[in-house]
Design a protein around this motif. Structure first.
Motif, PDB file in Angstrom:
ATOM      1  N   ARG A 274       0.838  -1.197   0.000  1.00  0.00           N
ATOM      2  CA  ARG A 274       0.000   0.000   0.000  1.00  0.00           C
ATOM      3  C   ARG A 274       0.881   1.258   0.000  1.00  0.00           C
ATOM      4  NH1 ARG A 274      -5.206  -1.770   1.201  1.00  0.00           N
ATOM      5  NH2 ARG A 274      -5.216  -3.978   1.819  1.00  0.00           N
ATOM      6  N   PHE A 275       0.310   2.351  -0.466  1.00  0.00           N
ATOM      7  CA  PHE A 275       1.077   3.597  -0.540  1.00  0.00           C
ATOM      8  C   PHE A 275       1.645   3.978   0.821  1.00  0.00           C
ATOM      9  CE2 PHE A 275      -1.503   4.104  -4.404  1.00  0.00           C
ATOM     10  CZ  PHE A 275      -0.532   4.513  -5.305  1.00  0.00           C
TER      11      PHE A 275
ATOM     12  N   VAL B 285       4.384  10.638  -2.674  1.00  0.00           N
ATOM     13  CA  VAL B 285       3.631   9.389  -2.565  1.00  0.00           C
ATOM     14  C   VAL B 285       2.136   9.680  -2.483  1.00  0.00           C
ATOM     15  CG1 VAL B 285       3.163   7.412  -1.051  1.00  0.00           C
ATOM     16  CG2 VAL B 285       5.527   8.085  -1.538  1.00  0.00           C
TER      17      VAL B 285
ATOM     18  N   ALA C 293      -0.840   8.544  -5.011  1.00  0.00           N
ATOM     19  CA  ALA C 293      -2.051   7.875  -4.543  1.00  0.00           C
ATOM     20  C   ALA C 293      -3.302   8.554  -5.100  1.00  0.00           C
ATOM     21  CB  ALA C 293      -2.088   7.860  -3.010  1.00  0.00           C
TER      22      ALA C 293
ATOM     23  N   ALA D 243      -3.588   7.466  -8.664  1.00  0.00           N
ATOM     24  CA  ALA D 243      -4.007   6.065  -8.744  1.00  0.00           C
ATOM     25  C   ALA D 243      -5.506   5.894  -8.540  1.00  0.00           C
ATOM     26  CB  ALA D 243      -3.247   5.239  -7.715  1.00  0.00           C
TER      27      ALA D 243
ATOM     28  N   TYR E 116       7.238   6.343 -11.982  1.00  0.00           N
ATOM     29  CA  TYR E 116       6.388   5.225 -11.583  1.00  0.00           C
ATOM     30  C   TYR E 116       6.775   4.022 -12.421  1.00  0.00           C
ATOM     31  CZ  TYR E 116       2.292   2.842  -9.757  1.00  0.00           C
ATOM     32  OH  TYR E 116       1.461   1.963  -9.105  1.00  0.00           O
TER      33      TYR E 116
ATOM     34  N   GLY F  87       4.620  -0.075 -10.411  1.00  0.00           N
ATOM     35  CA  GLY F  87       4.235  -0.319  -9.020  1.00  0.00           C
ATOM     36  C   GLY F  87       5.252   0.180  -8.022  1.00  0.00           C
ATOM     37  N   ARG F  88       6.438   0.577  -8.506  1.00  0.00           N
ATOM     38  CA  ARG F  88       7.458   1.163  -7.631  1.00  0.00           C
ATOM     39  C   ARG F  88       7.554   2.659  -7.919  1.00  0.00           C
ATOM     40  NH1 ARG F  88      12.603   0.355  -7.654  1.00  0.00           N
ATOM     41  NH2 ARG F  88      12.696  -0.018  -9.902  1.00  0.00           N
ATOM     42  N   ILE F  89       7.713   3.449  -6.856  1.00  0.00           N
ATOM     43  CA  ILE F  89       7.890   4.895  -6.995  1.00  0.00           C
ATOM     44  C   ILE F  89       9.371   5.200  -6.856  1.00  0.00           C
ATOM     45  CG2 ILE F  89       7.347   7.151  -6.015  1.00  0.00           C
ATOM     46  CD1 ILE F  89       4.677   5.934  -5.080  1.00  0.00           C
TER      47      ILE F  89
ATOM     48  N   VAL G 145      -0.946  -0.129  -4.026  1.00  0.00           N
ATOM     49  CA  VAL G 145      -0.229   0.492  -5.135  1.00  0.00           C
ATOM     50  C   VAL G 145      -0.495  -0.354  -6.383  1.00  0.00           C
ATOM     51  CG1 VAL G 145       2.025   1.185  -6.016  1.00  0.00           C
ATOM     52  CG2 VAL G 145       1.564   1.304  -3.559  1.00  0.00           C
TER      53      VAL G 145
ATOM     54  N   LYS H  15      -0.181  -2.302  -9.707  1.00  0.00           N
ATOM     55  CA  LYS H  15       0.917  -2.870 -10.480  1.00  0.00           C
ATOM     56  C   LYS H  15       0.431  -3.154 -11.884  1.00  0.00           C
ATOM     57  CE  LYS H  15       3.022  -4.978  -6.389  1.00  0.00           C
ATOM     58  NZ  LYS H  15       4.065  -3.942  -6.286  1.00  0.00           N
TER      59      LYS H  15
END
Length: 298
Positions: A70-71, A115, A119, A122, A141, A144-146, A289, A291
């Motif tokens: 999760r964020f 972040v 969110a 998203a 981005y 799924g990874r920031i 988050v 993916k």
């Protein structure tokens, strides 16, 4: 919860959570919304607790914590600090002011605020289009990874957005296949009116959009020769553009490719301008988050 004089619900949870345990319980309530705990990887609800307190999915065997994926799990903040920071973000304080009030390093706060902005994106209707295309990669981005430290100065074209405004809401739409060069061409060849607010370039009405908009970055002067200062947005009083202008002026140093985060934040704030946005932000912060392989679920 209380009710403000304007009729909006006033959310006091972030003020009431004075301990880390209470803050965690509050965030978990936003994460699961009364649902049973489920696996963040496969979404199966067959979950059991291990001896060390972690959870394991009975379907895919994935081992995780309650806030895994999760964020809120990005950035290394405690649950209590996340609550305090989100409350300040809802009040539109700058990152430097938040850092001072929270007693945290500026870089820590800036990362957390970024972040939060991811969110918000998203949760938008066009999240997949933005996050899983070249715009998302340029913003940092990565499926799924920031990625905070990514240098995107030379990556991909500058995204162009279309503004659609109605009496009670606005939609900031990433325009497919639209390039800055097209906007310049429309101006020079078809007299599409163009203006600028700092680094932000915007046009007159185009097709079903009230304006096209992009951030010119540090080289915004290259667009100076296409300016015509009477586009449609400047003829209106009130509405999204009036709401956004003063806020855009505060976004100093925004790169062209991080600009979508700020623009979608303004869309969110405008569309919820008569509500207490804190509980909405907490729900977004506690959401999974997205993916790439799960993007059809968001």
């Amino acid at each position: 919860m209380t009710v403000s004089p304007t009729g909006a619900v006033k959310h006091d949870d972030a003020r009431q959570a004075r301990s880390e345990a209470a803050a965690r319980r509050l965030l978990l309530s936003h994460a699961y919304k009364g649902r049973k705990r489920f696996c963040p990887r496969c979404r199966d609800e067959t979950v059991y607790i291990l001896a060390d307190g972690r959870l394991r999915c009975g379907a895919c065997r994935y081992t995780f914590h309650e806030l895994t994926g999760r964020f809120v799990n990005v950035g290394g903040l405690s649950c209590r600090d996340w609550l305090r920071l989100t409350r300040l973000f809802a009040r539109e304080l700058t990152a430097s002011t938040m850092a001072e009030e929270l007693g945290l390093a500026y870089n820590t706060v800036y990362r957390a605020v970024t972040v939060l902005r991811f969110a918000i994106v998203a949760a938008a209707p066009d999240a997949s289009q933005i996050l899983f295309g070249e715009t998302g990669r340029a913003m940092g981005y990565d499926g799924g990874r920031i990625v905070m430290s990514r240098d995107t100065a030379s990556e991909g074209p500058i995204p162009v957005f279309g503004i659609i405004e109605r009496p009670d809401w606005t939609f900031v739409d990433l325009v497919p296949d639209m390039r800055v060069e097209h906007v310049v061409h429309f101006n020079l060849s078809f007299s599409l009116k163009v203006a600028r607010l700092g680094k932000v370039v915007y046009t007159d009405r185009y097709q079903h959009y009230d304006a096209l908009m992009f951030c010119g970055g540090d080289d915004v002067r290259r667009y100076a020769d296409i300016l015509d200062r009477t586009p449609f947005l400047d003829t209106r009083r009130g509405g999204f553009w009036s709401f956004a202008q003063s806020r855009l002026r505060r976004f100093n140093g925004v790169s062209a490719r991080r600009f979508p985060l700020y623009l979608k934040e303004l869309e969110f704030r405008y569309n919820h301008r008569n509500e207490d946005i804190l509980p909405i932000l907490l729900t977004y912060l506690c959401s999974l988050v997205p993916k790439r392989e799960q993007s059809d679920l968001f």
